[in-house]
Scaffold this motif. Structure first.
Motif, PDB file in Angstrom:
ATOM      1  N   ILE A  65       0.836  -1.200   0.000  1.00  0.00           N
ATOM      2  CA  ILE A  65       0.000   0.000   0.000  1.00  0.00           C
ATOM      3  C   ILE A  65       0.873   1.253   0.000  1.00  0.00           C
ATOM      4  CG2 ILE A  65      -1.602   1.357   1.419  1.00  0.00           C
ATOM      5  CD1 ILE A  65      -2.844  -1.346   2.296  1.00  0.00           C
ATOM      6  N   ALA A  66       1.923   1.242   0.825  1.00  0.00           N
ATOM      7  CA  ALA A  66       2.846   2.379   0.857  1.00  0.00           C
ATOM      8  C   ALA A  66       3.536   2.564  -0.492  1.00  0.00           C
ATOM      9  CB  ALA A  66       3.885   2.162   1.960  1.00  0.00           C
ATOM     10  N   THR A  67       3.868   1.446  -1.145  1.00  0.00           N
ATOM     11  CA  THR A  67       4.529   1.492  -2.455  1.00  0.00           C
ATOM     12  C   THR A  67       3.677   2.240  -3.474  1.00  0.00           C
ATOM     13  OG1 THR A  67       5.651  -0.617  -2.052  1.00  0.00           O
ATOM     14  CG2 THR A  67       5.471   0.091  -4.334  1.00  0.00           C
ATOM     15  N   THR A  68       2.420   1.816  -3.601  1.00  0.00           N
ATOM     16  CA  THR A  68       1.547   2.444  -4.599  1.00  0.00           C
ATOM     17  C   THR A  68       1.286   3.911  -4.257  1.00  0.00           C
ATOM     18  OG1 THR A  68      -0.387   1.586  -3.405  1.00  0.00           O
ATOM     19  CG2 THR A  68       0.414   0.296  -5.249  1.00  0.00           C
ATOM     20  N   ALA A  69       1.192   4.227  -2.960  1.00  0.00           N
ATOM     21  CA  ALA A  69       0.884   5.601  -2.558  1.00  0.00           C
ATOM     22  C   ALA A  69       2.046   6.550  -2.879  1.00  0.00           C
ATOM     23  CB  ALA A  69       0.550   5.657  -1.071  1.00  0.00           C
ATOM     24  N   VAL A  70       3.259   6.210  -2.421  1.00  0.00           N
ATOM     25  CA  VAL A  70       4.377   7.156  -2.559  1.00  0.00           C
ATOM     26  C   VAL A  70       4.903   7.220  -3.990  1.00  0.00           C
ATOM     27  CG1 VAL A  70       5.067   6.964  -0.137  1.00  0.00           C
ATOM     28  CG2 VAL A  70       6.096   5.428  -1.812  1.00  0.00           C
ATOM     29  N   ILE A  71       4.955   6.080  -4.683  1.00  0.00           N
ATOM     30  CA  ILE A  71       5.501   6.080  -6.054  1.00  0.00           C
ATOM     31  C   ILE A  71       4.528   6.721  -7.034  1.00  0.00           C
ATOM     32  CG2 ILE A  71       6.195   4.607  -7.985  1.00  0.00           C
ATOM     33  CD1 ILE A  71       7.501   2.730  -6.033  1.00  0.00           C
ATOM     34  N   SER A  72       3.239   6.382  -6.945  1.00  0.00           N
ATOM     35  CA  SER A  72       2.274   6.973  -7.876  1.00  0.00           C
ATOM     36  C   SER A  72       2.187   8.479  -7.677  1.00  0.00           C
ATOM     37  CB  SER A  72       0.897   6.323  -7.703  1.00  0.00           C
ATOM     38  OG  SER A  72       0.408   6.491  -6.386  1.00  0.00           O
ATOM     39  N   ARG A  73       2.294   8.932  -6.416  1.00  0.00           N
ATOM     40  CA  ARG A  73       2.261  10.376  -6.160  1.00  0.00           C
ATOM     41  C   ARG A  73       3.488  11.062  -6.764  1.00  0.00           C
ATOM     42  NH1 ARG A  73       2.294  11.768  -0.106  1.00  0.00           N
ATOM     43  NH2 ARG A  73       0.864  10.001  -0.168  1.00  0.00           N
ATOM     44  N   ALA A  74       4.657  10.427  -6.622  1.00  0.00           N
ATOM     45  CA  ALA A  74       5.885  10.981  -7.214  1.00  0.00           C
ATOM     46  C   ALA A  74       5.774  11.060  -8.734  1.00  0.00           C
ATOM     47  CB  ALA A  74       7.081  10.125  -6.806  1.00  0.00           C
ATOM     48  N   LEU A  75       5.212  10.027  -9.338  1.00  0.00           N
ATOM     49  CA  LEU A  75       5.040  10.023 -10.801  1.00  0.00           C
ATOM     50  C   LEU A  75       4.055  11.105 -11.240  1.00  0.00           C
ATOM     51  CD1 LEU A  75       4.911   6.172 -11.446  1.00  0.00           C
ATOM     52  CD2 LEU A  75       6.720   7.731 -12.174  1.00  0.00           C
ATOM     53  N   GLY A  76       2.996  11.287 -10.465  1.00  0.00           N
ATOM     54  CA  GLY A  76       2.028  12.326 -10.785  1.00  0.00           C
ATOM     55  C   GLY A  76       2.637  13.719 -10.731  1.00  0.00           C
ATOM     56  N   ALA A  77       3.657  13.884  -9.864  1.00  0.00           N
ATOM     57  CA  ALA A  77       4.349  15.172  -9.749  1.00  0.00           C
ATOM     58  C   ALA A  77       5.554  15.250 -10.688  1.00  0.00           C
ATOM     59  CB  ALA A  77       4.795  15.387  -8.307  1.00  0.00           C
ATOM     60  N   ASP A  78       5.678  14.287 -11.620  1.00  0.00           N
ATOM     61  CA  ASP A  78       6.785  14.236 -12.596  1.00  0.00           C
ATOM     62  C   ASP A  78       8.155  14.080 -11.946  1.00  0.00           C
ATOM     63  OD1 ASP A  78       5.194  14.379 -14.885  1.00  0.00           O
ATOM     64  OD2 ASP A  78       5.080  16.562 -14.772  1.00  0.00           O
ATOM     65  N   GLN A  79       8.201  13.411 -10.785  1.00  0.00           N
ATOM     66  CA  GLN A  79       9.477  13.123 -10.117  1.00  0.00           C
ATOM     67  C   GLN A  79       9.876  11.680 -10.438  1.00  0.00           C
ATOM     68  OE1 GLN A  79       8.169  13.972  -6.087  1.00  0.00           O
ATOM     69  NE2 GLN A  79       9.029  16.040  -6.162  1.00  0.00           N
ATOM     70  N   CYS A  80      10.194  11.445 -11.701  1.00  0.00           N
ATOM     71  CA  CYS A  80      10.421  10.078 -12.178  1.00  0.00           C
ATOM     72  C   CYS A  80      11.654   9.434 -11.543  1.00  0.00           C
ATOM     73  CB  CYS A  80      10.551  10.072 -13.701  1.00  0.00           C
ATOM     74  SG  CYS A  80       9.027  10.590 -14.526  1.00  0.00           S
ATOM     75  N   ARG A  81      12.733  10.182 -11.417  1.00  0.00           N
ATOM     76  CA  ARG A  81      13.953   9.630 -10.811  1.00  0.00           C
ATOM     77  C   ARG A  81      13.698   9.243  -9.354  1.00  0.00           C
ATOM     78  NH1 ARG A  81      19.314   8.982 -10.752  1.00  0.00           N
ATOM     79  NH2 ARG A  81      20.489   9.631  -8.911  1.00  0.00           N
ATOM     80  N   TYR A  82      12.988  10.109  -8.631  1.00  0.00           N
ATOM     81  CA  TYR A  82      12.657   9.822  -7.237  1.00  0.00           C
ATOM     82  C   TYR A  82      11.780   8.577  -7.134  1.00  0.00           C
ATOM     83  CZ  TYR A  82      10.741  10.578  -2.523  1.00  0.00           C
ATOM     84  OH  TYR A  82      10.358  10.427  -1.218  1.00  0.00           O
TER      85      TYR A  82
END
Length: 439
Positions: A65-82
């Motif tokens: 659950i933490a994986t999908t939350a933090v990574i999808s949010r980063a991708l939505g903010a265009d922080q692909c490297r992060y």
């Protein structure tokens, strides 16, 4: 047109997970049936393993659950490297953490069994079985982490299809190792280990080739990243462990009405799991979508998407409830041959399914609030559902109307839980939208 586009997107991402969840549930059911043919001791070993298995699953699902939350949010903010760095960090934390926990469980197996009041004759079976089962549990957890990375990056087809493949492989290998090679319950663990291992061999190269994982952490604030993961993972883990506690309390209440009531409740609960399989699929497919929209700051689209999903759940579950009500008598006869259990199960099937829509909304709101980064709100919804609505209504219904009242209490408890969960989600989203607009 926008509504049709949302429905199409929701359907295309949820359908693979629907087949995946169905296949996993079917394999677990057949797996238990195979072990049930081995006698009392293997069944007892599986029974004493189940609470420990639920803890491991709680850990892996919490991290998922933490994986999908933090990574999808980063991708939505265009922080692909992060997002890639988070993928590597989550893989490292998950694989090493579950491995260390599995080793600790094996070292403490005898004190754990004594705590569970296991008879002495089960100890030798556990000594042998847990060696293989813990490795298979670790393998399954690692595969789940890869699935979570794929879902976080918007790919539900890979995990959904691989759930089907690994389940079919497990089903094919079970009779070979359990009966043909005569390895008994250990054979079931070996079959699971091979199936999950094969899944990793297929999924891991695809995850790495798509660039979803990076172990280059030179410019990564590891402490802050671990804190953001743990902020969601901790409450999510606790939330996963609440239903087993609630189930134990409900079973204890039902036991006062006799073993037939307990048996009917178990059969009815198993039917409910299959009845809400579309809800389970939505709880897996929607959080990455919501996380990306949160990262983009598009909370209006989140509201529209969640509203559409809730409308589907309420409509579809009502249809299932009506069909179940019409077919309750033959269904009850099909699921058991004991007349007393059949009569009680019939009551269950004609009442409780009408509340599964509200229950589905409640379950989805837990996933959505986690995806919105409000993990403690999600935990509160889970705790309220079980301990403020479901169990009290169950007990009160039993006091007023005995078994019929108990099932009516289950229906009312689910309805209340769904209404309150949706209200809490609406309030959470309103606060986020107000915060976003003030920026």
């Amino acid at each position: 047109m926008e509504s049709a586009s949302r429905a199409k997107r929701l359907f295309s991402t949820t359908l693979p997970m629907l087949f995946g969840v169905l296949s996993l549930m079917s394999f677990q059911l057949v797996d238990s049936a195979f072990i049930g043919q081995l006698g009392v001791l293997p069944l007892a070993a599986q029974g004493f393993t189940l609470p420990i298995q639920m803890i491991i699953i709680g850990i892996q699902v919490g991290l998922g659950i933490a994986t999908t939350a933090v990574i999808s949010r980063a991708l939505g903010a265009d922080q692909c490297r992060y997002a890639k760095q988070l993928g590597g960090l989550i893989l490292f934390i998950g694989t090493t953490g579950v491995a260390l926990f599995a080793g600790l469980l094996y070292a403490l197996r005898h004190p754990i069994l004594m705590l569970l009041d296991a008879p002495d004759k089960v100890f030798p079976v556990i000594d042998s079985y847990w060696q293989i089962w813990l490795v298979s549990a670790w393998t399954g957890a690692v595969l789940y982490f890869f699935y979570s990375l794929a879902r976080a990056n918007g790919n539900t087809m890979l995990p959904g299809s691989m759930m089907v493949v690994t389940s079919l492989l497990n089903l094919a290998l079970d009779p070979v190792f359990i009966f043909w090679l005569d390895w008994g319950i250990n054979g079931a663990a070996v079959a699971t280990l091979i199936a999950f291992g094969s899944g990793i061999a297929i999924v891991a190269p695809r995850v790495f080739s798509k660039g979803w994982v990076s172990f280059d952490w030179q410019d990564l604030d590891i402490t802050q990243s671990v804190r953001s993961i743990g902020h969601i993972m901790g409450p999510a883990m606790i939330s996963q462990l609440l239903p087993p506690v609630s189930s134990m309390l409900a079973t204890k209440l039902l036991a006062s009405f006799g073993s037939a009531a307990v048996a009917a409740w178990a059969l009815g609960s198993r039917f409910e799991f299959f009845a809400i399989v579309s809800v389970l699929a939505l709880t897996m497919s929607m959080p990455p979508m919501v996380g990306r929209l949160l990262g983009k700051g598009d909370l209006t689209e989140v509201r529209h998407l969640v509203k559409l999903a809730c409308q589907f759940i309420l409509g579809f579950q009502l249809l299932i409830a009506v069909v179940t009500w019409l077919a309750a008598a033959p269904l009850a006869d099909l699921m058991t041959s004991d007349q007393q259990v059949t009569d009680i199960l019939y009551t269950h099937l004609t009442l409780v399914p009408f509340s599964l829509g509200a229950l589905g909304v409640c379950m989805l709101m837990v996933s959505i609030t986690n995806a919105l980064g409000r993990s403690y709100t999600a935990l509160t919804i889970s705790a309220l559902r079980l301990f403020a609505f479901f169990l009290p209504c169950l007990w009160l219904g039993a006091q007023i109307g005995e078994l019929f009242g108990l099932f009516a209490g289950a229906l009312i408890g689910n309805l209340l839980a769904g209404a309150v969960a949706y209200a809490m989600y609406r309030r959470t989203l309103a606060k986020l939208m107000a915060s976003e607009s003030s920026r």
